[in-house]
Design an enzyme around this catalytic site. Structure first.
Site, mmCIF file in Angstrom:
data_model
loop_
_atom_site.group_PDB
_atom_site.id
_atom_site.type_symbol
_atom_site.label_atom_id
_atom_site.label_comp_id
_atom_site.label_asym_id
_atom_site.label_seq_id
_atom_site.Cartn_x
_atom_site.Cartn_y
_atom_site.Cartn_z
ATOM 1 C CG HIS A 72 19.012 -36.562 -36.573
ATOM 2 N ND1 HIS A 72 18.862 -37.150 -37.685
ATOM 3 C CD2 HIS A 72 17.650 -36.757 -36.240
ATOM 4 C CE1 HIS A 72 17.975 -37.805 -37.737
ATOM 5 N NE2 HIS A 72 17.021 -37.404 -37.096
ATOM 6 C CG ASN A 79 15.077 -38.441 -40.224
ATOM 7 O OD1 ASN A 79 16.200 -38.891 -39.856
ATOM 8 N ND2 ASN A 79 14.179 -37.954 -39.297
ATOM 9 C CB CYS A 139 17.769 -39.967 -34.619
ATOM 10 S SG CYS A 139 16.201 -40.130 -35.583
HETATM 11 N N1 ACO Z 1 1.686 -33.937 -48.341
HETATM 12 C C1 ACO Z 1 0.737 -33.080 -48.367
HETATM 13 N N2 ACO Z 1 -0.104 -32.969 -47.185
HETATM 14 C C2 ACO Z 1 0.148 -33.566 -46.089
HETATM 15 C C3 ACO Z 1 1.602 -34.468 -46.100
HETATM 16 C C4 ACO Z 1 2.268 -34.613 -47.142
HETATM 17 N N3 ACO Z 1 3.258 -35.296 -47.193
HETATM 18 N N4 ACO Z 1 1.493 -34.837 -44.753
HETATM 19 C C5 ACO Z 1 0.464 -34.354 -43.910
HETATM 20 N N5 ACO Z 1 -0.149 -33.431 -44.794
HETATM 21 C C6 ACO Z 1 -1.234 -32.843 -44.383
HETATM 22 C C7 ACO Z 1 -2.021 -33.121 -43.223
HETATM 23 O O1 ACO Z 1 -3.027 -34.252 -43.629
HETATM 24 C C8 ACO Z 1 -2.760 -31.939 -42.746
HETATM 25 O O2 ACO Z 1 -3.926 -31.745 -43.461
HETATM 26 P P1 ACO Z 1 -5.358 -31.354 -42.844
HETATM 27 O O3 ACO Z 1 -4.968 -30.053 -42.197
HETATM 28 O O4 ACO Z 1 -6.202 -31.221 -44.019
HETATM 29 O O5 ACO Z 1 -5.512 -32.251 -41.793
HETATM 30 C C9 ACO Z 1 -1.754 -30.928 -43.199
HETATM 31 O O6 ACO Z 1 -0.895 -31.647 -43.931
HETATM 32 C C10 ACO Z 1 -1.060 -30.730 -41.837
HETATM 33 O O7 ACO Z 1 -0.653 -31.651 -41.172
HETATM 34 P P2 ACO Z 1 0.346 -31.530 -39.936
HETATM 35 O O8 ACO Z 1 0.746 -33.098 -39.366
HETATM 36 O O9 ACO Z 1 -0.409 -30.737 -38.985
HETATM 37 O O10 ACO Z 1 1.533 -30.956 -40.435
HETATM 38 P P3 ACO Z 1 2.879 -30.138 -39.798
HETATM 39 O O11 ACO Z 1 2.967 -28.796 -39.881
HETATM 40 O O12 ACO Z 1 2.872 -30.733 -38.430
HETATM 41 O O13 ACO Z 1 4.007 -30.758 -40.249
HETATM 42 C C11 ACO Z 1 5.654 -32.645 -39.881
HETATM 43 C C12 ACO Z 1 4.365 -32.199 -40.318
HETATM 44 C C13 ACO Z 1 6.557 -32.095 -41.006
HETATM 45 C C14 ACO Z 1 5.954 -34.078 -39.725
HETATM 46 C C15 ACO Z 1 6.058 -31.871 -38.725
HETATM 47 O O14 ACO Z 1 5.204 -32.103 -37.732
HETATM 48 C C16 ACO Z 1 7.618 -32.094 -38.371
HETATM 49 O O15 ACO Z 1 8.240 -31.717 -38.895
HETATM 50 N N6 ACO Z 1 7.789 -32.997 -37.184
HETATM 51 C C17 ACO Z 1 8.903 -33.298 -36.702
HETATM 52 C C18 ACO Z 1 9.142 -34.789 -36.878
HETATM 53 C C19 ACO Z 1 10.239 -35.274 -37.359
HETATM 54 O O16 ACO Z 1 11.155 -34.529 -37.911
HETATM 55 N N7 ACO Z 1 10.335 -36.482 -37.370
HETATM 56 C C20 ACO Z 1 11.349 -37.363 -37.832
HETATM 57 C C21 ACO Z 1 11.903 -38.598 -37.204
HETATM 58 S S1 ACO Z 1 12.429 -37.853 -35.558
HETATM 59 C C22 ACO Z 1 13.701 -37.426 -35.578
HETATM 60 O O17 ACO Z 1 14.425 -37.574 -36.467
HETATM 61 C C23 ACO Z 1 13.908 -36.164 -34.793
#
Ligand code: ACO
Length: 327
Positions: free
Chosen positions: A254, A284, A114
């Site tokens: 980003h 993204n 990224c």
């Molecule tokens: N739809 C519905 N539910 C979902 C989805 C979805 N698409 N994805 C995950 N869930 C569920 C999970 O299964 C989990 O359920 P559970 O509690 O029953 O186990 C629940 O939602 C919470 O999941 P988490 O992974 O804990 O969710 P979190 O609040 O951490 O959000 C996310 C996930 C959005 C990916 C977050 O961690 C994040 O923003 N991370 C940054 C990652 C990022 O931006 N990466 C991009 C690439 S790197 C970069 O470009 C910087």
């Protein structure tokens, strides 16, 4: 008198097909509400079979060159930041060079996920400071949809395809790129990776069965590290230019996640209108996200001469960086 590097043209190009959160609801166990509240994403563009990375990159480049008034024959260097090239060899940059007919240009891809566009800008800056007559095309282009497991709801909702480009040339005026700041921490690579299809894990049935051809991510670890690194590189760039956060006219980050952007804005005490946001439309797009945002801000008339602009990125590797410029 020293040469400085200025951006004289920007361009972006998106694939034809838009996939909304509602479209995804029909395919996997997710909801528009979950995706919007956790990420800020409403839709993303997905490339068709006839829209490989180089096709998006060429079209974004043509728009940037048109704005800059630069012909392909004038280009000296083409740099493409990407993690999803058409093929391992040749580079996307060489395919772009061929398609544009940029006969005298050198061409290479760089792999910084990224942060790829900012790494590319930083290299272009060095070329142009060394020789103010150089004309460098810097591109960020991705077709992430081919590396996403569409059965994995924790990753597939996040990413999109697209390309952005910028033409960099020299000036003797005291403006343009002021400082660049590049960082990496390879010890944390496993938090965000595509393990397979390289030389370490070549194409075998076992690799495919494990799903190692796809993006794997530990979302919370990425989130934590992204926020920390983006804040620290912003402070580093501000200090290097004797700016305060208040001096900034526009922060182009980003576009990974709305919550990362909100967190950063609060930590830096920036007004909402100073932080550019378009993640809702594109998701993204990795290396393409900053040049797409830059082009959108530019064409919307948000960038005026003398404005202080900071671009920051974070991604797999981990890599992160900043480019400070006066428009
Ligand atoms: N739809 C519905 N539910 C979902 C989805 C979805 N698409 N994805 C995950 N869930 C569920 C999970 O299964 C989990 O359920 P559970 O509690 O029953 O186990 C629940 O939602 C919470 O999941 P988490 O992974 O804990 O969710 P979190 O609040 O951490 O959000 C996310 C996930 C959005 C990916 C977050 O961690 C994040 O923003 N991370 C940054 C990652 C990022 O931006 N990466 C991009 C690439 S790197 C970069 O470009 C910087």
């Amino acid at each position: 008198m020293t040469n400085r590097a200025v951006i004289t043209g920007t361009g972006a190009f998106l694939p034809r097909k838009v996939v909304t959160n509602r479209d995804l609801e029909a395919e996997i166990d997710t909801t528009d509400e979950w995706i919007r509240t956790r990420t800020g994403i409403r839709q993303r563009y997905i490339a068709g079979d006839d829209e490989p990375n180089s096709y998006l990159a060429v079209n974004a480049s043509r728009r940037a060159m048109e704005m800059a008034g630069v012909n392909p024959s004038e280009l000296d260097m083409i740099i493409v930041g990407t993690l999803t090239p058409d093929m391992p060899m040749p580079s996307v940059a060489c395919l772009v060079q061929k398609e544009l007919g940029a006969k005298k240009a050198g061409a290479f891809d760089l792999s910084a996920t990224c942060s790829g566009f900012l790494y590319g800008l930083s290299i272009a800056d060095k070329f142009v400071r060394d020789n103010g007559r150089m004309k460098v095309l810097v591109i960020g282009s991705e077709v992430l949809s081919r590396r996403v497991n569409w059965q994995d709801r924790t990753t597939c909702v996040l990413f999109g395809d697209g390309a952005g480009a910028a033409v960099i040339t020299g000036t003797r005026e005291k403006r343009g790129i002021l400082s660049t700041h590049l960082h990496a921490d390879g010890s944390l690579w496993e938090f965000l990776a595509i393990r397979g299809l390289g030389t370490a894990q070549p194409v075998t049935q076992d690799v495919l069965d494990k799903g190692w051809q796809y993006i794997e991510m530990s979302g919370r670890d990425v989130f934590k590290n992204a926020v920390r690194a983006l804040e620290s590189v912003t402070l580093e760039a501000l200090e290097a230019n004797h700016w305060t956060a208040d001096d900034l006219d526009l922060l182009i980050c980003h576009q990974a996640n709305m919550r990362i952007l909100d967190h950063l804005r609060e930590r830096l005490g920036l007004a909402q209108e100073k932080v550019f946001i378009n993640i809702d439309k594109y998701g993204n797009t990795s290396a393409a996200s900053i040049p797409i945002a830059l082009d959108e801000a530019n064409r919307a008339g948000m960038l005026n001469p003398g404005m202080k602009v900071l671009m920051i990125a974070f991604g797999g590797g981990f890599t992160w960086g900043a480019v400070a410029l006066e428009w």
